[in-house]
Design a protein around this motif. Structure first.
Motif, PDB file in Angstrom:
ATOM      1  N   MET A   1       0.847  -1.177   0.000  1.00 23.46           N
ATOM      2  CA  MET A   1       0.000   0.000   0.000  1.00 23.46           C
ATOM      3  C   MET A   1       0.894   1.242   0.000  1.00 23.46           C
ATOM      4  O   MET A   1       1.874   1.316   0.716  1.00 23.46           O
ATOM      5  CB  MET A   1      -0.912  -0.016   1.222  1.00 23.46           C
ATOM      6  N   GLN A   2       0.537   2.196  -0.798  1.00 25.01           N
ATOM      7  CA  GLN A   2       1.312   3.427  -0.942  1.00 25.01           C
ATOM      8  C   GLN A   2       1.015   4.380   0.222  1.00 25.01           C
ATOM      9  O   GLN A   2      -0.107   4.474   0.701  1.00 25.01           O
ATOM     10  CB  GLN A   2       0.940   4.086  -2.274  1.00 25.01           C
ATOM     11  N   THR A   3       2.039   5.091   0.672  1.00 19.16           N
ATOM     12  CA  THR A   3       1.883   6.069   1.741  1.00 19.16           C
ATOM     13  C   THR A   3       1.120   7.285   1.209  1.00 19.16           C
ATOM     14  O   THR A   3       1.468   7.812   0.156  1.00 19.16           O
ATOM     15  CB  THR A   3       3.259   6.519   2.253  1.00 19.16           C
ATOM     16  N   PRO A   4       0.072   7.749   1.909  1.00 12.12           N
ATOM     17  CA  PRO A   4      -0.652   8.943   1.470  1.00 12.12           C
ATOM     18  C   PRO A   4       0.283  10.157   1.406  1.00 12.12           C
ATOM     19  O   PRO A   4       1.079  10.391   2.315  1.00 12.12           O
ATOM     20  CB  PRO A   4      -1.714   9.144   2.542  1.00 12.12           C
ATOM     21  N   THR A   5       0.192  10.890   0.308  1.00 10.04           N
ATOM     22  CA  THR A   5       1.051  12.049   0.078  1.00 10.04           C
ATOM     23  C   THR A   5       0.204  13.204  -0.443  1.00 10.04           C
ATOM     24  O   THR A   5      -0.651  13.010  -1.301  1.00 10.04           O
ATOM     25  CB  THR A   5       2.139  11.723  -0.971  1.00 10.04           C
ATOM     26  N   ILE A   6       0.441  14.406   0.092  1.00 13.12           N
ATOM     27  CA  ILE A   6      -0.217  15.610  -0.419  1.00 13.12           C
ATOM     28  C   ILE A   6       0.845  16.457  -1.101  1.00 13.12           C
ATOM     29  O   ILE A   6       1.858  16.811  -0.491  1.00 13.12           O
ATOM     30  CB  ILE A   6      -0.875  16.425   0.709  1.00 13.12           C
ATOM     31  N   ILE A   7       0.617  16.774  -2.370  1.00 12.34           N
ATOM     32  CA  ILE A   7       1.531  17.626  -3.135  1.00 12.34           C
ATOM     33  C   ILE A   7       0.876  19.001  -3.247  1.00 12.34           C
ATOM     34  O   ILE A   7      -0.247  19.133  -3.726  1.00 12.34           O
ATOM     35  CB  ILE A   7       1.796  17.043  -4.531  1.00 12.34           C
ATOM     36  N   ILE A   8       1.591  20.025  -2.792  1.00  8.82           N
ATOM     37  CA  ILE A   8       1.078  21.396  -2.828  1.00  8.82           C
ATOM     38  C   ILE A   8       1.919  22.180  -3.831  1.00  8.82           C
ATOM     39  O   ILE A   8       3.142  22.219  -3.726  1.00  8.82           O
ATOM     40  CB  ILE A   8       1.150  22.048  -1.439  1.00  8.82           C
ATOM     41  N   THR A   9       1.243  22.800  -4.801  1.00 11.70           N
ATOM     42  CA  THR A   9       1.924  23.570  -5.836  1.00 11.70           C
ATOM     43  C   THR A   9       1.573  25.051  -5.675  1.00 11.70           C
ATOM     44  O   THR A   9       0.398  25.419  -5.681  1.00 11.70           O
ATOM     45  CB  THR A   9       1.506  23.093  -7.242  1.00 11.70           C
ATOM     46  N   LEU A  10       2.602  25.874  -5.512  1.00 10.62           N
ATOM     47  CA  LEU A  10       2.426  27.322  -5.386  1.00 10.62           C
ATOM     48  C   LEU A  10       3.056  27.994  -6.598  1.00 10.62           C
ATOM     49  O   LEU A  10       4.231  27.787  -6.884  1.00 10.62           O
ATOM     50  CB  LEU A  10       3.106  27.838  -4.119  1.00 10.62           C
ATOM     51  N   GLU A  11       2.275  28.799  -7.306  1.00  9.27           N
ATOM     52  CA  GLU A  11       2.791  29.559  -8.432  1.00  9.27           C
ATOM     53  C   GLU A  11       2.362  31.012  -8.260  1.00  9.27           C
ATOM     54  O   GLU A  11       1.208  31.294  -7.956  1.00  9.27           O
ATOM     55  CB  GLU A  11       2.275  28.987  -9.752  1.00  9.27           C
ATOM     56  N   LEU A  12       3.294  31.910  -8.461  1.00  7.97           N
ATOM     57  CA  LEU A  12       3.054  33.329  -8.271  1.00  7.97           C
ATOM     58  C   LEU A  12       1.845  33.801  -9.071  1.00  7.97           C
ATOM     59  O   LEU A  12       1.728  33.547 -10.258  1.00  7.97           O
ATOM     60  CB  LEU A  12       4.298  34.124  -8.686  1.00  7.97           C
ATOM     61  N   GLY A  13       0.909  34.436  -8.397  1.00  8.55           N
ATOM     62  CA  GLY A  13      -0.264  34.996  -9.053  1.00  8.55           C
ATOM     63  C   GLY A  13      -1.360  33.990  -9.368  1.00  8.55           C
ATOM     64  O   GLY A  13      -2.322  34.328 -10.044  1.00  8.55           O
ATOM     65  N   GLN A  14      -1.207  32.740  -8.918  1.00  9.38           N
ATOM     66  CA  GLN A  14      -2.212  31.724  -9.203  1.00  9.38           C
ATOM     67  C   GLN A  14      -2.711  31.100  -7.904  1.00  9.38           C
ATOM     68  O   GLN A  14      -2.128  31.284  -6.846  1.00  9.38           O
ATOM     69  CB  GLN A  14      -1.632  30.633 -10.108  1.00  9.38           C
TER      70      GLN A  14
ATOM     71  N   GLU B   1      -2.705  18.060  -4.666  1.00 16.52           N
ATOM     72  CA  GLU B   1      -2.944  16.757  -5.283  1.00 16.52           C
ATOM     73  C   GLU B   1      -2.652  15.709  -4.224  1.00 16.52           C
ATOM     74  O   GLU B   1      -1.664  15.791  -3.506  1.00 16.52           O
ATOM     75  CB  GLU B   1      -2.024  16.564  -6.487  1.00 16.52           C
ATOM     76  N   VAL B   2      -3.531  14.730  -4.124  1.00 16.27           N
ATOM     77  CA  VAL B   2      -3.365  13.659  -3.142  1.00 16.27           C
ATOM     78  C   VAL B   2      -3.031  12.371  -3.882  1.00 16.27           C
ATOM     79  O   VAL B   2      -3.687  12.029  -4.871  1.00 16.27           O
ATOM     80  CB  VAL B   2      -4.644  13.471  -2.301  1.00 16.27           C
ATOM     81  N   LYS B   3      -2.011  11.675  -3.410  1.00 14.02           N
ATOM     82  CA  LYS B   3      -1.632  10.384  -3.981  1.00 14.02           C
ATOM     83  C   LYS B   3      -1.641   9.335  -2.880  1.00 14.02           C
ATOM     84  O   LYS B   3      -1.386   9.639  -1.721  1.00 14.02           O
ATOM     85  CB  LYS B   3      -0.229  10.459  -4.600  1.00 14.02           C
ATOM     86  N   GLY B   4      -1.939   8.105  -3.270  1.00 20.40           N
ATOM     87  CA  GLY B   4      -1.899   7.003  -2.322  1.00 20.40           C
ATOM     88  C   GLY B   4      -3.151   6.835  -1.489  1.00 20.40           C
ATOM     89  O   GLY B   4      -3.126   6.175  -0.455  1.00 20.40           O
ATOM     90  N   VAL B   5      -4.265   7.425  -1.937  1.00 21.43           N
ATOM     91  CA  VAL B   5      -5.526   7.335  -1.187  1.00 21.43           C
ATOM     92  C   VAL B   5      -6.636   6.985  -2.167  1.00 21.43           C
ATOM     93  O   VAL B   5      -6.707   7.554  -3.256  1.00 21.43           O
ATOM     94  CB  VAL B   5      -5.866   8.666  -0.484  1.00 21.43           C
ATOM     95  N   GLN B   6      -7.509   6.057  -1.765  1.00 22.49           N
ATOM     96  CA  GLN B   6      -8.652   5.708  -2.594  1.00 22.49           C
ATOM     97  C   GLN B   6      -9.923   6.260  -1.960  1.00 22.49           C
ATOM     98  O   GLN B   6      -9.991   6.477  -0.752  1.00 22.49           O
ATOM     99  CB  GLN B   6      -8.782   4.191  -2.716  1.00 22.49           C
ATOM    100  N   GLY B   7     -10.931   6.467  -2.777  1.00 22.36           N
ATOM    101  CA  GLY B   7     -12.216   6.937  -2.275  1.00 22.36           C
ATOM    102  C   GLY B   7     -12.136   8.377  -1.780  1.00 22.36           C
ATOM    103  O   GLY B   7     -11.285   9.154  -2.204  1.00 22.36           O
ATOM    104  N   GLU B   8     -13.032   8.703  -0.873  1.00 22.92           N
ATOM    105  CA  GLU B   8     -13.137  10.075  -0.390  1.00 22.92           C
ATOM    106  C   GLU B   8     -12.118  10.424   0.692  1.00 22.92           C
ATOM    107  O   GLU B   8     -12.194  11.491   1.294  1.00 22.92           O
ATOM    108  CB  GLU B   8     -14.552  10.337   0.100  1.00 22.92           C
ATOM    109  N   GLY B   9     -11.151   9.551   0.934  1.00 21.28           N
ATOM    110  CA  GLY B   9     -10.118   9.826   1.924  1.00 21.28           C
ATOM    111  C   GLY B   9      -9.309  11.070   1.596  1.00 21.28           C
ATOM    112  O   GLY B   9      -8.795  11.743   2.486  1.00 21.28           O
ATOM    113  N   CYS B  10      -9.236  11.411   0.304  1.00 25.05           N
ATOM    114  CA  CYS B  10      -8.476  12.602  -0.091  1.00 25.05           C
ATOM    115  C   CYS B  10      -9.109  13.874   0.478  1.00 25.05           C
ATOM    116  O   CYS B  10      -8.408  14.802   0.863  1.00 25.05           O
ATOM    117  CB  CYS B  10      -8.357  12.693  -1.603  1.00 25.05           C
TER     118      CYS B  10
END
Length: 65
Positions: free
Chosen positions: A1-14, A19-28
């Motif tokens: 089973m993959q470890t749950p990971t949250i990827i946060i992307t910050l871009e200037l002016g946006q 993005e959530v990886k390693g989670v199925q269903g509404e766990g994200c």
């Protein structure tokens, strides 16, 4: 089973993107809820894994006498 990971992307002016990886269903949603409470969610785009049901393992033990 993959470890749950949250990827946060910050871009200037946006907007901030998460993005959530390693989670199925509404766990994200549960994982990102604290982040969503910091502002307004503009868009929610579920990935295919969102529609998968989490795998639940059940073990049954029997004892013979």
């Amino acid at each position: 089973m993959q470890t749950p990971t949250i990827i946060i992307t910050l871009e200037l002016g946006q907007s901030i993107k998460t993005e959530v990886k390693g989670v199925q269903g509404e766990g994200c949603k549960a994982l990102t809820k604290p982040l969503a409470e910091l502002g307004t969610v503009e868009k929610f785009t579920p990935k295919p894994e969102f529609y998968d049901q989490p795998i639940v393992q059940t073990n049954t033990l029997t004892q013979s006498l």
